[in-house]
Design a protein around this motif. Structure first.
Motif, PDB file in Angstrom:
ATOM      1  N   ALA A   1      12.338   8.834 -16.270  1.00 36.03           N
ATOM      2  CA  ALA A   1      11.940   8.385 -14.931  1.00 36.03           C
ATOM      3  C   ALA A   1      12.983   8.878 -13.932  1.00 36.03           C
ATOM      4  CB  ALA A   1      11.855   6.861 -14.890  1.00 36.03           C
ATOM      5  N   GLN A   2      12.523   9.428 -12.826  1.00 38.73           N
ATOM      6  CA  GLN A   2      13.422   9.989 -11.822  1.00 38.73           C
ATOM      7  C   GLN A   2      13.863   8.960 -10.788  1.00 38.73           C
ATOM      8  OE1 GLN A   2      14.572  13.062 -12.283  1.00 38.73           O
ATOM      9  NE2 GLN A   2      13.275  13.124 -14.114  1.00 38.73           N
ATOM     10  N   GLU A   3      13.281   7.750 -10.869  1.00 40.59           N
ATOM     11  CA  GLU A   3      13.628   6.710  -9.891  1.00 40.59           C
ATOM     12  C   GLU A   3      13.541   5.353 -10.552  1.00 40.59           C
ATOM     13  OE1 GLU A   3       9.128   6.156  -8.069  1.00 40.59           O
ATOM     14  OE2 GLU A   3      10.712   6.933  -6.809  1.00 40.59           O
ATOM     15  N   ASP A   4      14.081   4.345  -9.879  1.00 44.76           N
ATOM     16  CA  ASP A   4      14.031   2.981 -10.373  1.00 44.76           C
ATOM     17  C   ASP A   4      12.587   2.510 -10.368  1.00 44.76           C
ATOM     18  OD1 ASP A   4      14.488   0.401 -11.130  1.00 44.76           O
ATOM     19  OD2 ASP A   4      15.536  -0.194  -9.296  1.00 44.76           O
ATOM     20  N   LEU A   5      12.123   1.945 -11.473  1.00 39.82           N
ATOM     21  CA  LEU A   5      10.736   1.516 -11.565  1.00 39.82           C
ATOM     22  C   LEU A   5      10.540   0.087 -11.090  1.00 39.82           C
ATOM     23  CD1 LEU A   5       9.930   3.075 -15.032  1.00 39.82           C
ATOM     24  CD2 LEU A   5       9.190   3.892 -12.797  1.00 39.82           C
ATOM     25  N   ASN A   6      11.608  -0.578 -10.675  1.00 39.73           N
ATOM     26  CA  ASN A   6      11.519  -1.917 -10.114  1.00 39.73           C
ATOM     27  C   ASN A   6      11.406  -1.827  -8.604  1.00 39.73           C
ATOM     28  OD1 ASN A   6      11.994  -3.918 -12.403  1.00 39.73           O
ATOM     29  ND2 ASN A   6      13.663  -2.454 -12.677  1.00 39.73           N
ATOM     30  N   PHE A   7      10.949  -2.919  -7.987  1.00 41.69           N
ATOM     31  CA  PHE A   7      10.960  -2.982  -6.528  1.00 41.69           C
ATOM     32  C   PHE A   7      12.414  -3.071  -6.066  1.00 41.69           C
ATOM     33  CE2 PHE A   7       6.665  -3.197  -5.175  1.00 41.69           C
ATOM     34  CZ  PHE A   7       5.956  -3.701  -6.247  1.00 41.69           C
ATOM     35  N   CYS A   8      12.752  -2.323  -5.034  1.00 41.50           N
ATOM     36  CA  CYS A   8      14.148  -2.250  -4.596  1.00 41.50           C
ATOM     37  C   CYS A   8      14.339  -2.782  -3.178  1.00 41.50           C
ATOM     38  CB  CYS A   8      14.637  -0.806  -4.665  1.00 41.50           C
ATOM     39  SG  CYS A   8      14.530  -0.099  -6.311  1.00 41.50           S
ATOM     40  N   LYS A   9      13.377  -3.566  -2.699  1.00 38.15           N
ATOM     41  CA  LYS A   9      13.501  -4.088  -1.337  1.00 38.15           C
ATOM     42  C   LYS A   9      14.602  -5.151  -1.288  1.00 38.15           C
ATOM     43  CE  LYS A   9       8.563  -3.450  -0.597  1.00 38.15           C
ATOM     44  NZ  LYS A   9       7.298  -4.127  -0.323  1.00 38.15           N
TER      45      LYS A   9
ATOM     46  N   PHE B   1       7.959  -5.248 -19.076  1.00 34.69           N
ATOM     47  CA  PHE B   1       9.044  -4.297 -19.306  1.00 34.69           C
ATOM     48  C   PHE B   1       9.815  -3.994 -18.020  1.00 34.69           C
ATOM     49  CE2 PHE B   1       6.647  -3.465 -23.191  1.00 34.69           C
ATOM     50  CZ  PHE B   1       7.680  -3.467 -24.101  1.00 34.69           C
ATOM     51  N   GLY B   2       9.511  -4.738 -16.959  1.00 32.02           N
ATOM     52  CA  GLY B   2      10.262  -4.607 -15.723  1.00 32.02           C
ATOM     53  C   GLY B   2       9.879  -3.433 -14.848  1.00 32.02           C
ATOM     54  N   TRP B   3       8.716  -2.819 -15.096  1.00 30.58           N
ATOM     55  CA  TRP B   3       8.272  -1.673 -14.301  1.00 30.58           C
ATOM     56  C   TRP B   3       7.426  -2.172 -13.131  1.00 30.58           C
ATOM     57  CZ3 TRP B   3       6.059   0.446 -19.450  1.00 30.58           C
ATOM     58  CH2 TRP B   3       7.114   0.796 -20.311  1.00 30.58           C
ATOM     59  N   ASN B   4       8.041  -2.947 -12.252  1.00 27.12           N
ATOM     60  CA  ASN B   4       7.290  -3.624 -11.188  1.00 27.12           C
ATOM     61  C   ASN B   4       6.496  -2.674 -10.311  1.00 27.12           C
ATOM     62  OD1 ASN B   4       9.097  -5.444 -12.309  1.00 27.12           O
ATOM     63  ND2 ASN B   4       9.335  -6.598 -10.422  1.00 27.12           N
ATOM     64  N   LYS B   5       7.049  -1.502 -10.056  1.00 26.31           N
ATOM     65  CA  LYS B   5       6.356  -0.557  -9.184  1.00 26.31           C
ATOM     66  C   LYS B   5       5.048  -0.048  -9.796  1.00 26.31           C
ATOM     67  CE  LYS B   5       9.922   1.462  -6.245  1.00 26.31           C
ATOM     68  NZ  LYS B   5      10.585   2.717  -5.832  1.00 26.31           N
TER      69      LYS B   5
ATOM     70  N   LEU C   1       0.814  -1.211   0.000  1.00 27.91           N
ATOM     71  CA  LEU C   1       0.000   0.000   0.000  1.00 27.91           C
ATOM     72  C   LEU C   1       0.850   1.265   0.000  1.00 27.91           C
ATOM     73  CD1 LEU C   1      -2.947  -0.935   2.387  1.00 27.91           C
ATOM     74  CD2 LEU C   1      -3.006  -0.635  -0.084  1.00 27.91           C
ATOM     75  N   ILE C   2       1.999   1.185   0.643  1.00 27.51           N
ATOM     76  CA  ILE C   2       2.891   2.347   0.646  1.00 27.51           C
ATOM     77  C   ILE C   2       3.357   2.645  -0.775  1.00 27.51           C
ATOM     78  CG2 ILE C   2       5.116   3.235   1.447  1.00 27.51           C
ATOM     79  CD1 ILE C   2       4.737   1.564   3.978  1.00 27.51           C
ATOM     80  N   GLU C   3       3.660   1.568  -1.529  1.00 21.36           N
ATOM     81  CA  GLU C   3       4.084   1.745  -2.912  1.00 21.36           C
ATOM     82  C   GLU C   3       2.949   2.310  -3.774  1.00 21.36           C
ATOM     83  OE1 GLU C   3       6.971   1.467  -4.234  1.00 21.36           O
ATOM     84  OE2 GLU C   3       8.016   0.723  -2.472  1.00 21.36           O
ATOM     85  N   ILE C   4       1.729   1.867  -3.488  1.00 19.17           N
ATOM     86  CA  ILE C   4       0.587   2.350  -4.251  1.00 19.17           C
ATOM     87  C   ILE C   4       0.425   3.854  -4.063  1.00 19.17           C
ATOM     88  CG2 ILE C   4      -1.928   2.267  -4.482  1.00 19.17           C
ATOM     89  CD1 ILE C   4      -1.810  -0.673  -3.736  1.00 19.17           C
ATOM     90  N   PHE C   5       0.488   4.293  -2.796  1.00 14.49           N
ATOM     91  CA  PHE C   5       0.321   5.717  -2.521  1.00 14.49           C
ATOM     92  C   PHE C   5       1.504   6.528  -3.056  1.00 14.49           C
ATOM     93  CE2 PHE C   5      -2.393   4.123   1.087  1.00 14.49           C
ATOM     94  CZ  PHE C   5      -3.580   4.527   0.500  1.00 14.49           C
ATOM     95  N   HIS C   6       2.661   5.868  -3.102  1.00 12.88           N
ATOM     96  CA  HIS C   6       3.867   6.573  -3.551  1.00 12.88           C
ATOM     97  C   HIS C   6       3.886   6.744  -5.065  1.00 12.88           C
ATOM     98  CE1 HIS C   6       7.941   8.016  -3.650  1.00 12.88           C
ATOM     99  NE2 HIS C   6       8.335   6.995  -4.392  1.00 12.88           N
TER     100      HIS C   6
END
Length: 378
Positions: A188-196, A345-349, A84-89
């Motif tokens: 894109a200003q940030e990595d579009l993949n999950f970075c955990k 395309f690897g845009w997991n976020k 949910l944090i990722e969704i809001f972000h």
């Protein structure tokens, strides 16, 4: 018309061809052309070719199984990483792009109606495509039913024409996604993949039987619960909304436990590739050629206006190329296409925001379609 070489009830032969097509598409991703198109687009093209040279059928019982079972499972599996944090972000930006795209769809519906003469059915077609290009085929069918448009031949032609053009549009979006100039204009200003860290660590472990069985068990459970809730509230057609909500809740509450699993992304990607093969099989080139040129022009103008408005709005608001493409897919194709494009395309976020935007399109598509119909009827 002669029957296809492989009959519609020959499930194992059709599965063999479908999986072979997927293998070819994935293998071709390593080539220069394949890198530009992506494996998913190659699978769509190959499946359409096989169907139109009468080797495979345009529709078959196995297609219904994929649509009814594997697509919901793929969505649930893809959303295991949802937070949910990722969704809001990140979700707000995709949803914002989606709203801009919807504005473009509505504007395109009216502008196309002014430019192209569709005769007595102008308001009907504008309503169908306005709804369909906001939430997907579900809204297309729902609006046709609502306005009591029961001309099966006209509906079939409209579906065939839009199908081919939409598939072509997705191919162009896939090419655009790998075009350096486009990503430089909308960076894109940030990595579009999950970075955990835990996600990165678990992916170094080889998946085992426990991973696959547990992942599928959880995915089946959330699908069952989501569909049951939709039936309880008597909104069966919107079950994907409940499946999405339940999966996000589980992924958020049990994030640490799910982080121990691996390999479910491969299962989800395979299921989604099968969905793309299904899409390709439905392209009827002959029906397209036999249809009205005006209908072709109408859809082209509508989609072009949608994209231009989305591009201009996104540029002014500083949205990036991936958000633009996922939002457009959510508008034109609905949640399955949006999440597939994001993951492939690897845009997991952007996977979850893409689904959320597409589901929002489900909710408002019918209202938009009926509104367009009423205004053009005046």
């Amino acid at each position: 018309m002669s029957l296809p070489l492989i009959s519609a009830d020959n499930n194992f032969a059709l599965l063999a061809i479908m999986l072979t097509t997927i293998s070819v598409g994935v293998a071709m991703e390593k080539t220069t052309v394949g890198k530009r198109l992506s494996g998913a687009i190659i699978v769509i093209i190959l499946s359409a070719l096989l169907a139109n040279i009468n080797i495979t059928p345009a529709s078959a019982p196995i297609h219904g199984l994929i649509w009814s079972y594997l697509v919901p499972l793929a969505i649930a599996l893809f959303l295991f990483n949802a937070d949910l944090i990722e969704i809001f972000h990140t979700g707000g930006r995709v949803l914002l792009a989606f709203v801009i795209g919807v504005i473009g769809t509505v504007a395109g519906s009216f502008l196309a109606a002014l430019i192209v003469d569709l005769g007595d059915n102008e308001a009907v077609y504008a309503a169908l495509f306005g709804a369909g290009f906001t939430g997907g085929s579900l809204n297309f069918a729902a609006v046709a039913n609502t306005i009591n448009f029961t001309d099966k031949n006209s509906l079939a032609i409209a579906t065939a024409v839009s199908y081919l053009l939409v598939i072509g549009y997705f191919v162009l979006l896939g090419i655009l996604a790998t075009t350096p100039k486009f990503s430089k204009i909308f960076p894109a200003q940030e990595d579009l993949n999950f970075c955990k860290e835990n996600v990165a660590e678990k992916r170094t472990r080889t998946p085992n039987l426990f991973d696959f069985s547990t992942s599928l068990a959880v995915a089946c459970t959330v699908c069952a619960v989501g569909i049951a809730l939709a039936k309880y509230f008597e909104v069966d057609n919107y079950s994907i909304l409940f499946v999405t909500g339940v999966t996000i809740a589980v992924a958020t509450v049990a994030r640490q436990w799910i982080a121990q699993l691996t390999g479910y992304e491969l299962l989800a990607t395979l299921f989604m590739y099968m969905f793309f093969a299904l899409l390709g099989s439905g392209v009827d080139v002959q029906a397209i050629f036999d249809s009205s040129v005006a209908l072709f022009l109408y859809i082209i103008v509508l989609v072009l206006v949608h994209f231009i408005v989305l591009i201009l709005g996104s540029y002014l608001l500083g949205l990036n190329y991936a958000e633009i493409i996922v939002a457009s897919c959510a508008c034109i194709g609905g949640p399955p296409i949006a999440i597939a494009m994001a993951i492939l395309f690897g845009w997991n976020k952007l996977a979850t925001p893409g689904v959320v935007s597409g589901v929002f399109g489900y909710a408002i598509g019918n209202f938009i379609g009926i509104g367009i119909y009423q205004l053009l009827q005046v």
